[in-house]
Write a protein that holds these residues in place. Structure first.
Motif, PDB file in Angstrom:
ATOM      1  N   LEU A 238      41.818  50.501  41.969  1.00  0.00           N
ATOM      2  CA  LEU A 238      41.631  49.273  41.203  1.00  0.00           C
ATOM      3  C   LEU A 238      42.653  48.248  41.685  1.00  0.00           C
ATOM      4  O   LEU A 238      43.861  48.501  41.646  1.00  0.00           O
ATOM      5  CB  LEU A 238      41.803  49.540  39.704  1.00  0.00           C
ATOM      6  CG  LEU A 238      40.744  50.463  39.081  1.00  0.00           C
ATOM      7  CD1 LEU A 238      41.107  50.790  37.646  1.00  0.00           C
ATOM      8  CD2 LEU A 238      39.359  49.818  39.154  1.00  0.00           C
ATOM      9  N   LYS A 240      44.891  44.837  41.898  1.00  0.00           N
ATOM     10  CA  LYS A 240      45.625  44.058  40.910  1.00  0.00           C
ATOM     11  C   LYS A 240      45.240  42.585  40.913  1.00  0.00           C
ATOM     12  O   LYS A 240      45.391  41.900  39.912  1.00  0.00           O
ATOM     13  CB  LYS A 240      47.131  44.190  41.165  1.00  0.00           C
ATOM     14  CG  LYS A 240      47.664  45.609  40.972  1.00  0.00           C
ATOM     15  CD  LYS A 240      49.146  45.673  41.297  1.00  0.00           C
ATOM     16  CE  LYS A 240      49.696  47.076  41.151  1.00  0.00           C
ATOM     17  NZ  LYS A 240      51.133  47.166  41.516  1.00  0.00           N
ATOM     18  N   GLN A 277      37.175  44.599  32.401  1.00  0.00           N
ATOM     19  CA  GLN A 277      38.077  43.455  32.626  1.00  0.00           C
ATOM     20  C   GLN A 277      37.755  42.735  33.934  1.00  0.00           C
ATOM     21  O   GLN A 277      38.573  41.961  34.443  1.00  0.00           O
ATOM     22  CB  GLN A 277      39.534  43.924  32.657  1.00  0.00           C
ATOM     23  CG  GLN A 277      40.144  44.175  31.279  1.00  0.00           C
ATOM     24  CD  GLN A 277      39.752  45.538  30.734  1.00  0.00           C
ATOM     25  OE1 GLN A 277      39.841  46.545  31.441  1.00  0.00           O
ATOM     26  NE2 GLN A 277      39.309  45.561  29.487  1.00  0.00           N
ATOM     27  N   GLN A 279      37.720  43.825  36.810  1.00  0.00           N
ATOM     28  CA  GLN A 279      38.680  44.203  37.846  1.00  0.00           C
ATOM     29  C   GLN A 279      37.936  44.690  39.085  1.00  0.00           C
ATOM     30  O   GLN A 279      36.971  45.443  38.985  1.00  0.00           O
ATOM     31  CB  GLN A 279      39.605  45.297  37.317  1.00  0.00           C
ATOM     32  CG  GLN A 279      40.885  45.468  38.104  1.00  0.00           C
ATOM     33  CD  GLN A 279      41.903  46.333  37.371  1.00  0.00           C
ATOM     34  OE1 GLN A 279      41.640  46.807  36.266  1.00  0.00           O
ATOM     35  NE2 GLN A 279      43.059  46.546  37.975  1.00  0.00           N
TER      36      GLN A 279
END
Length: 437
Positions: A238, A240, A277, A279
């Motif tokens: 994932l 940032k 989110q 992401q």
């Protein structure tokens, strides 16, 4: 982490490194009480916007970190620090670097994630300059004086506004690790490869333990559960989404996808979609635990060189299998218009048989696949990185290599690292030499 109370109580007398992160808005004058011993000062993560004019009283100070503060200008007082070699001011608000702020022995400068639109000519007048981190600024050009920095080995200029790579930059004799993604000059990623990558819904992934964390993201082990398929153990990275010293994590993700399939690459299974989110992330093959990192990251002392464990040794068969694998995957990347930008031992996973995987595409950049002078130069810069790696492997091969074989490999290593960039061999020639022994 040290405390301000300890400093003020005189409890830190004689220390060589001080780390203070406690919301400082002013430089604590008590730090000068450590002048006889202090070599590394870390004031990152405060609210500082200035340093004292008499900072040079810290006569032993070699390293200064002031990242994540509120500086808008690199302080002039740094230039008066006679022993200072490394400066880190990442993630401030710096718009200006005065020439006077650059100390004479400057070796390593970090100005990532600031607001710089230009750099002073004096930067090229620092003959010891070896690492220069400038990603995430607003630079439209580099000072031409950098052509005289013949020791410069690593430069990060990703995510700026550069419209070309200067010819002098591509001919620097020691340049080894270059990242320039996210500039107008960069060739686009292969759109077809990106579109062809399978989409994997977040709901199909069940995260387990964390496997690691780097500047660009976090990697977890996970179970991938698909309808009509057995559950599969995978790795999930994932991203940032923040600027790193190498560049944008999303560029890294695109490079991983565009790199395609190769035995010495970690296979990408697909791109994550529908994350709650939003992401960004990738699903990748889970690496067997028998693999481990070939080397550790460079230290403050080694600057641009990896740190190997003292007991790291190889037979000739294992060492040369690693070298051949990395040469093969580097050639594969170049054929796909990708320079890795961070070809280092610390980004290589290996096992006792010499199987190896090249990872971490954080510094990867795209270039034209045509046989232009610029493409050849970019590729030959990476050849120097391979030459450094080959030298490190040869130093640690302690059995199975004849004197004649070692002489041949040392000659190849020297050709890979020669100052004439375009005079270095390409990876196809390197592979031929390694396999023809």
């Amino acid at each position: 982490m040290d405390t301000l109370a300890q400093l003020r109580a005189g409890q830190l007398s004689g220390i060589t490194r001080l780390d203070l992160a406690c919301g400082l808005t002013e430089f604590p004058r008590e730090i000068f009480d450590l002048a006889d011993s202090l070599e590394v000062l870390n004031l990152s993560g405060n609210a500082l916007s200035s340093l004292p004019d008499d900072l040079h009283r810290l006569t032993r100070l070699r390293v200064l970190f002031c990242s994540d503060n509120l500086f808008t200008e690199l302080p002039d007082c740094l230039g008066q620090c006679a022993a200072l070699t490394m400066i880190g001011f990442k993630a401030n608000r710096i718009e200006r670097v005065p020439g006077a702020a650059l100390p004479p022995l400057l070796r390593w400068l970090i100005l990532t994630d600031n607001c710089l639109s230009e750099l002073p000519t004096e930067l090229g007048e620092r003959p010891h300059l070896q690492k220069l981190m400038l990603s995430g600024n607003r630079l439209r050009c580099l000072p031409e004086s950098l052509r005289d920095c013949h020791r410069l080995e690593l430069i990060r200029i990703a995510a700026n506004q550069l419209t070309e790579l200067p010819e002098w930059l591509l001919s620097l004799p020691s340049l080894t690790w270059l990242a320039y993604a996210g500039n107008p000059l960069e060739t686009e990623a292969d759109a077809a490869a990106l579109e062809a990558t399978p989409s994997i819904p977040w709901s199909e992934l069940h995260l387990q333990q964390q496997l690691g964390e780097g500047a660009s993201g976090v990697i977890h082990q996970a179970v991938w559960k698909r309808a009509d398929h057995p559950a599969t153990q995978v790795a999930v990275k994932l991203y940032k989404g923040e600027m790193t010293s190498d560049g944008s994590p999303l560029h890294e993700m695109n490079a991983c996808i565009t790199a395609g399939i190769h035995p010495n690459l970690i296979r990408v299974e697909g791109r994550i979609v529908d994350h709650p989110q939003a992401q960004a992330g990738l699903v990748m093959q889970l690496i067997d635990p028998s693999y481990r990192n070939l080397a550790g990251l460079p230290s403050l002392a080694s600057c641009s060189r990896d740190v190997y464990a003292n007991d790291t040794r190889f037979s000739a068969g294992v060492g040369l299998r690693i070298a051949s694998g990395i040469a093969s995957v580097a050639e594969h990347l170049h054929q796909h218009g990708i320079t890795h930008g961070d070809l280092y031992g610390h980004n290589i996973l290996w096992n006792e048989q010499g199987d190896c995987l090249l990872g971490d595409f954080g510094a990867a950049s795209f270039h034209a696949t045509s046989n232009s002078l610029e493409s050849r130069a970019l590729q030959r810069i990476e050849v120097r990185a391979f030459g450094v790696l080959l030298g490190e492997l040869l130093e640690r091969i302690d059995s199975g290599l004849s004197d004649e074989g070692r002489v041949q490999l040392e000659a190849l290593q020297q050709r890979c690292c020669q100052p004439d960039v375009l005079g270095r061999p390409g990876f196809s020639e390197i592979i031929g030499e390694l396999n023809g022994r």
